[in-house]
Design a protein around this motif. Structure first.
Motif, short mmCIF file in Angstrom:
data_model
loop_
_atom_site.label_atom_id
_atom_site.label_comp_id
_atom_site.label_asym_id
_atom_site.label_seq_id
_atom_site.Cartn_x
_atom_site.Cartn_y
_atom_site.Cartn_z
N ASP A 51 0.82 -1.21 0.00
CA ASP A 51 0.00 0.00 0.00
C ASP A 51 0.86 1.26 0.00
O ASP A 51 0.39 2.34 -0.35
N LEU A 52 2.11 1.12 0.41
CA LEU A 52 3.04 2.24 0.53
C LEU A 52 4.44 1.71 0.27
O LEU A 52 4.75 0.58 0.64
N ALA B 243 6.50 6.90 -0.42
CA ALA B 243 5.87 7.03 -1.73
C ALA B 243 4.57 6.23 -1.73
O ALA B 243 4.59 5.01 -1.80
N TRP B 244 3.46 6.93 -1.60
CA TRP B 244 2.18 6.23 -1.65
C TRP B 244 1.60 6.28 -3.06
O TRP B 244 0.65 5.59 -3.37
N GLN B 245 2.21 7.08 -3.94
CA GLN B 245 1.77 7.13 -5.33
C GLN B 245 2.71 6.26 -6.16
O GLN B 245 3.82 6.68 -6.50
N PHE B 246 2.24 5.06 -6.44
CA PHE B 246 3.03 4.19 -7.28
C PHE B 246 2.07 3.32 -8.08
O PHE B 246 0.92 3.12 -7.71
N HIS B 247 2.56 2.85 -9.21
CA HIS B 247 1.75 1.99 -10.07
C HIS B 247 2.59 0.78 -10.46
O HIS B 247 3.67 0.93 -11.05
N ILE C 152 7.10 5.05 -9.68
CA ILE C 152 6.96 5.61 -8.34
C ILE C 152 7.08 7.12 -8.44
O ILE C 152 8.00 7.64 -9.07
N ASP C 153 6.15 7.83 -7.80
CA ASP C 153 6.17 9.29 -7.74
C ASP C 153 6.07 9.70 -6.28
O ASP C 153 5.25 9.16 -5.54
N CYS C 154 6.89 10.65 -5.87
CA CYS C 154 6.76 11.18 -4.51
C CYS C 154 7.30 12.60 -4.47
O CYS C 154 7.95 13.08 -5.39
N GLN C 155 7.02 13.24 -3.37
CA GLN C 155 7.44 14.62 -3.15
C GLN C 155 8.56 14.62 -2.11
O GLN C 155 8.40 14.10 -1.01
N HIS D 123 10.69 11.02 -9.32
CA HIS D 123 10.07 9.97 -10.12
C HIS D 123 11.09 8.87 -10.39
O HIS D 123 12.25 9.16 -10.67
#
Length: 95
Positions: free
Chosen positions: A13-14, A22-26, A37-40, A47
């Motif tokens: 999930d993370l 990074a919680w935004q990943f596909h 993976i995308d994160c701030q 990325h």
């Protein structure tokens, strides 16, 4: 412990990549890239993209509980979930 990084990604999930959350990943096992993976990182967007061969070559490091993916450290984490249902304790259903 999952046998492969791909198995670990299916239940994640993370992600932690190089100690960044990074919680935004596909993850798309049959796609290219297989993992994006995308994160701030502060004010900077970061990325990463990995193909299926890179994921298959990842090595698990039990000492650090992470996957070594090239020069990157990757941890797959699961989230805790709950529900909004009131518990039966303390509720009066006869009212």
């Amino acid at each position: 412990m999952p046998m492969t990084l791909c198995e670990a990604l299916q239940g994640a999930d993370l992600l932690l990549i190089d100690d960044l959350h990074a919680w935004q990943f596909h993850y798309a096992p049959s796609g290219e890239p297989a993992l994006r993976i995308d994160c701030q990182d502060g004010s900077q967007a970061r990325h990463w993209q990995f193909n299926q061969a890179e994921l298959a070559a990842a090595q698990y490091d039990p000492g650090e509980d992470c996957w070594r993916l090239g020069s990157h450290r990757l941890q797959c984490l699961g989230a805790f979930t709950g529900d909004n249902l009131d518990s039966a304790e303390g509720s009066d259903s006869s009212a």
